[in-house]
Design an enzyme around this catalytic site. Structure first.
Site, mmCIF file in Angstrom:
data_model
loop_
_atom_site.group_PDB
_atom_site.id
_atom_site.type_symbol
_atom_site.label_atom_id
_atom_site.label_comp_id
_atom_site.label_asym_id
_atom_site.label_seq_id
_atom_site.Cartn_x
_atom_site.Cartn_y
_atom_site.Cartn_z
ATOM 1 N N LYS A 83 -7.182 -12.521 -0.917
ATOM 2 C CA LYS A 83 -7.451 -12.592 0.525
ATOM 3 C C LYS A 83 -6.211 -12.120 1.294
ATOM 4 O O LYS A 83 -5.111 -12.609 1.069
ATOM 5 C CB LYS A 83 -7.787 -14.040 0.897
ATOM 6 C CG LYS A 83 -8.424 -14.173 2.246
ATOM 7 C CD LYS A 83 -8.808 -15.628 2.458
ATOM 8 C CE LYS A 83 -9.484 -15.898 3.788
ATOM 9 N NZ LYS A 83 -9.070 -15.169 4.915
ATOM 10 N N SER B 265 9.417 -7.058 8.073
ATOM 11 C CA SER B 265 8.163 -7.254 8.805
ATOM 12 C C SER B 265 8.012 -8.720 9.182
ATOM 13 O O SER B 265 7.453 -9.044 10.233
ATOM 14 C CB SER B 265 6.973 -6.806 7.942
ATOM 15 O OG SER B 265 7.014 -5.415 7.750
ATOM 16 N N HIS C 52 11.495 0.583 7.914
ATOM 17 C CA HIS C 52 10.552 1.393 7.122
ATOM 18 C C HIS C 52 10.642 2.860 7.549
ATOM 19 O O HIS C 52 10.669 3.768 6.716
ATOM 20 C CB HIS C 52 9.099 0.959 7.380
ATOM 21 C CG HIS C 52 8.730 -0.394 6.858
ATOM 22 N ND1 HIS C 52 8.059 -1.327 7.616
ATOM 23 C CD2 HIS C 52 8.914 -0.965 5.637
ATOM 24 C CE1 HIS C 52 7.831 -2.405 6.880
ATOM 25 N NE2 HIS C 52 8.345 -2.223 5.680
ATOM 26 N N ARG D 99 17.437 -3.354 0.564
ATOM 27 C CA ARG D 99 18.381 -3.935 1.530
ATOM 28 C C ARG D 99 19.450 -4.780 0.867
ATOM 29 O O ARG D 99 20.559 -4.890 1.367
ATOM 30 C CB ARG D 99 17.618 -4.821 2.542
ATOM 31 C CG ARG D 99 16.721 -4.068 3.471
ATOM 32 C CD ARG D 99 15.755 -4.994 4.151
ATOM 33 N NE ARG D 99 14.881 -5.617 3.157
ATOM 34 C CZ ARG D 99 13.823 -6.349 3.432
ATOM 35 N NH1 ARG D 99 13.504 -6.598 4.687
ATOM 36 N NH2 ARG D 99 13.078 -6.857 2.464
HETATM 37 O O1 PNS Z 1 5.907 -4.143 1.792
HETATM 38 P P1 PNS Z 1 5.811 -4.901 0.506
HETATM 39 O O2 PNS Z 1 4.902 -6.096 0.665
HETATM 40 O O3 PNS Z 1 7.141 -5.248 -0.052
HETATM 41 O O4 PNS Z 1 5.117 -3.904 -0.560
HETATM 42 C C1 PNS Z 1 4.851 -4.308 -1.886
HETATM 43 C C2 PNS Z 1 3.859 -3.336 -2.519
HETATM 44 C C3 PNS Z 1 2.571 -3.286 -1.692
HETATM 45 C C4 PNS Z 1 4.471 -1.958 -2.565
HETATM 46 C C5 PNS Z 1 3.568 -3.846 -3.968
HETATM 47 O O5 PNS Z 1 3.128 -5.158 -3.921
HETATM 48 C C6 PNS Z 1 2.556 -2.975 -4.682
HETATM 49 O O6 PNS Z 1 2.885 -1.927 -5.171
HETATM 50 N N1 PNS Z 1 1.284 -3.435 -4.683
HETATM 51 C C7 PNS Z 1 0.184 -2.675 -5.240
HETATM 52 C C8 PNS Z 1 -0.346 -3.273 -6.550
HETATM 53 C C9 PNS Z 1 0.371 -2.664 -7.746
HETATM 54 O O7 PNS Z 1 0.372 -1.470 -7.959
HETATM 55 N N2 PNS Z 1 1.002 -3.537 -8.538
HETATM 56 C C10 PNS Z 1 1.747 -3.092 -9.718
HETATM 57 C C11 PNS Z 1 3.186 -2.731 -9.401
HETATM 58 S S1 PNS Z 1 4.136 -4.163 -9.010
#
Ligand code: PNS
Length: 159
Positions: A41, A129, A17, A91
């Site tokens: 949750k 992660s 990251h 990746r």
């Molecule tokens: O580190 P991650 O879990 O791959 O991140 C994913 C994340 C948090 C960037 C994605 O799930 C996200 O954008 N969540 C926020 C909700 C949202 O905006 N959803 C619509 C776009 S998919």
């Protein structure tokens, strides 16, 4: 001013990251690391506030980077903060498929929002992660996977 958002769960923030954040910080005037919480949750290893603290520790020496917590749509966060770019690391093909889909969902929600995908450096291709959490669970050395300040902080047993 060109403002970019680097979003993620950051549970916890890894060296992979941090590499993407560092590269974004070289491309944009300001980078906002957005620690997202799951509307359902939250089943993360670290509670959202702790993930934010660890992300802040990791970026503390980057003058144009700050980290914030956000619960809600990423597109709303970007709009509220005046950011026109989302930066994500990719990746592998699976990441690309997911990011491609999310990019167009976000574009639909906020047409002015451009997604920028950066290829992960080869040394971070196997970083995640999930893997970092395994290393933490099994008490392994964390310096290879996590930013040094984060590894030290978690190593103190305060994780
Ligand atoms: O580190 P991650 O879990 O791959 O991140 C994913 C994340 C948090 C960037 C994605 O799930 C996200 O954008 N969540 C926020 C909700 C949202 O905006 N959803 C619509 C776009 S998919």
């Amino acid at each position: 001013m060109k403002i970019a958002v680097c979003p993620g769960s950051f549970d916890p923030i890894t060296l992979g990251h941090l590499d993407i954040i560092r590269r974004a910080a070289a491309l944009f005037d300001r980078v906002l690391v957005c620690v997202m919480t799951n509307g359902e949750k939250d089943r993360g290893m670290f509670p959202p506030q702790r993930r934010l603290e660890l992300a802040r520790l990791a970026v503390r020496e980057m003058p144009n980077v700050e980290a914030e917590l956000w619960q809600g749509l990423l597109a709303d966060y970007a709009r509220q903060r005046g950011a026109a770019f989302l930066v994500k690391g990719v990746r592998c093909g699976t990441d690309f498929d997911n990011e491609y889909q999310m990019a167009w969902i976000n574009q639909g929600l906020a047409p002015e929002l451009e997604t920028v995908l950066l290829p992960a450096r080869p040394e971070f291709i196997y970083f995640s992660s999930t893997m970092a959490r395994e290393m933490i669970r099994y008490g392994q050395k964390l310096e290879r996977y996590l930013p040094s300040a984060v590894a030290e902080e978690i190593g103190k047993g305060k994780g």
